[in-house]
Write a protein that holds these residues in place. Structure first.
Motif, mmCIF file in Angstrom:
data_model
loop_
_atom_site.group_PDB
_atom_site.id
_atom_site.type_symbol
_atom_site.label_atom_id
_atom_site.label_comp_id
_atom_site.label_asym_id
_atom_site.label_seq_id
_atom_site.Cartn_x
_atom_site.Cartn_y
_atom_site.Cartn_z
ATOM 1 N N ALA A 11 86.157 60.909 29.177
ATOM 2 C CA ALA A 11 85.136 61.449 30.045
ATOM 3 C C ALA A 11 84.036 62.071 29.452
ATOM 4 O O ALA A 11 82.767 61.950 29.756
ATOM 5 N N ASP A 12 84.255 62.685 28.050
ATOM 6 C CA ASP A 12 83.143 63.275 27.457
ATOM 7 C C ASP A 12 82.216 62.174 26.720
ATOM 8 O O ASP A 12 81.126 62.531 25.967
ATOM 9 N N GLN A 13 82.670 61.090 26.707
ATOM 10 C CA GLN A 13 82.052 59.809 26.110
ATOM 11 C C GLN A 13 81.017 59.293 27.157
ATOM 12 O O GLN A 13 80.441 58.148 26.518
ATOM 13 N N ASN A 14 81.168 59.596 28.055
ATOM 14 C CA ASN A 14 80.538 58.745 29.274
ATOM 15 C C ASN A 14 79.062 59.359 29.697
ATOM 16 O O ASN A 14 78.741 59.489 30.684
ATOM 17 N N GLU A 15 78.159 59.702 28.498
ATOM 18 C CA GLU A 15 76.663 60.042 28.781
ATOM 19 C C GLU A 15 76.206 58.791 29.467
ATOM 20 O O GLU A 15 76.339 57.771 29.227
ATOM 21 N N VAL A 31 74.865 55.563 27.902
ATOM 22 C CA VAL A 31 74.148 55.642 26.382
ATOM 23 C C VAL A 31 75.059 55.324 25.373
ATOM 24 O O VAL A 31 76.093 55.947 25.253
ATOM 25 N N VAL A 32 74.595 54.738 24.429
ATOM 26 C CA VAL A 32 75.255 54.716 22.927
ATOM 27 C C VAL A 32 74.023 55.167 22.029
ATOM 28 O O VAL A 32 72.971 54.847 21.819
ATOM 29 N N HIS A 33 74.505 56.243 21.276
ATOM 30 C CA HIS A 33 73.668 56.849 20.107
ATOM 31 C C HIS A 33 74.047 56.292 18.855
ATOM 32 O O HIS A 33 75.236 55.804 18.352
ATOM 33 N N CYS A 45 64.411 53.973 13.988
ATOM 34 C CA CYS A 45 63.639 53.214 14.981
ATOM 35 C C CYS A 45 63.280 51.862 14.974
ATOM 36 O O CYS A 45 63.450 51.191 15.689
ATOM 37 N N GLU A 46 62.483 51.694 13.876
ATOM 38 C CA GLU A 46 62.070 50.559 13.600
ATOM 39 C C GLU A 46 63.109 49.412 13.210
ATOM 40 O O GLU A 46 62.945 48.036 13.533
ATOM 41 N N ASP A 47 64.195 49.763 12.710
ATOM 42 C CA ASP A 47 65.349 48.798 12.653
ATOM 43 C C ASP A 47 65.862 48.404 14.005
ATOM 44 O O ASP A 47 66.132 47.264 14.355
ATOM 45 N N VAL A 48 65.868 49.262 14.966
ATOM 46 C CA VAL A 48 66.318 48.920 16.248
ATOM 47 C C VAL A 48 65.095 48.095 17.043
ATOM 48 O O VAL A 48 65.388 47.009 17.510
ATOM 49 N N CYS A 68 61.557 57.287 21.174
ATOM 50 C CA CYS A 68 61.692 56.339 19.943
ATOM 51 C C CYS A 68 62.875 57.375 18.879
ATOM 52 O O CYS A 68 63.825 56.643 18.486
ATOM 53 N N GLY A 69 62.649 58.577 18.728
ATOM 54 C CA GLY A 69 63.604 59.383 17.767
ATOM 55 C C GLY A 69 64.856 59.310 18.371
ATOM 56 O O GLY A 69 65.847 59.722 17.546
ATOM 57 N N ARG A 70 65.069 59.479 19.568
ATOM 58 C CA ARG A 70 66.488 59.706 20.342
ATOM 59 C C ARG A 70 67.205 58.591 19.990
ATOM 60 O O ARG A 70 68.767 58.630 19.558
#
Length: 79
Positions: free
Chosen positions: A26-30, A37-39, A44-47, A69-71
């Motif tokens: 449940a706590d991983q379901n952001e 959401v996957v962190h 960011c440039e690689d993404v 972008c930084g997120r």
């Protein structure tokens, strides 16, 4: 922050395929606007490069709010 398809990421990356196959708690379901959401922890440039290879340059530009972008960061370990 980018909106991408889990199936596309899983198809081109065994790391993402394995990650999406794992059960979540449940706590991983952001979510953001109802989507999971996957962190990540690279540049960011690689993404952007990775998503450009998968979807094309126009898709990446259309889905990237510059203030976010930084997120979301990198893909160096996910190819």
């Amino acid at each position: 922050m980018y909106r991408v398809h889990k199936t596309t990421l899983a198809h081109y990356s065994p790391v993402f395929a394995d990650m999406f196959a794992l059960p979540t708690t449940a706590d991983q379901n952001e979510t953001f606007e109802g989507l999971p959401v996957v962190h990540l922890h690279d540049d960011c440039e690689d993404v952007e490069r990775f998503l450009t290879a998968l979807y094309g340059f126009g898709y990446v530009l259309a889905t990237l709010p510059s203030h976010l972008c930084g997120r979301v960061s990198g893909f160096s370990g996910y190819r």
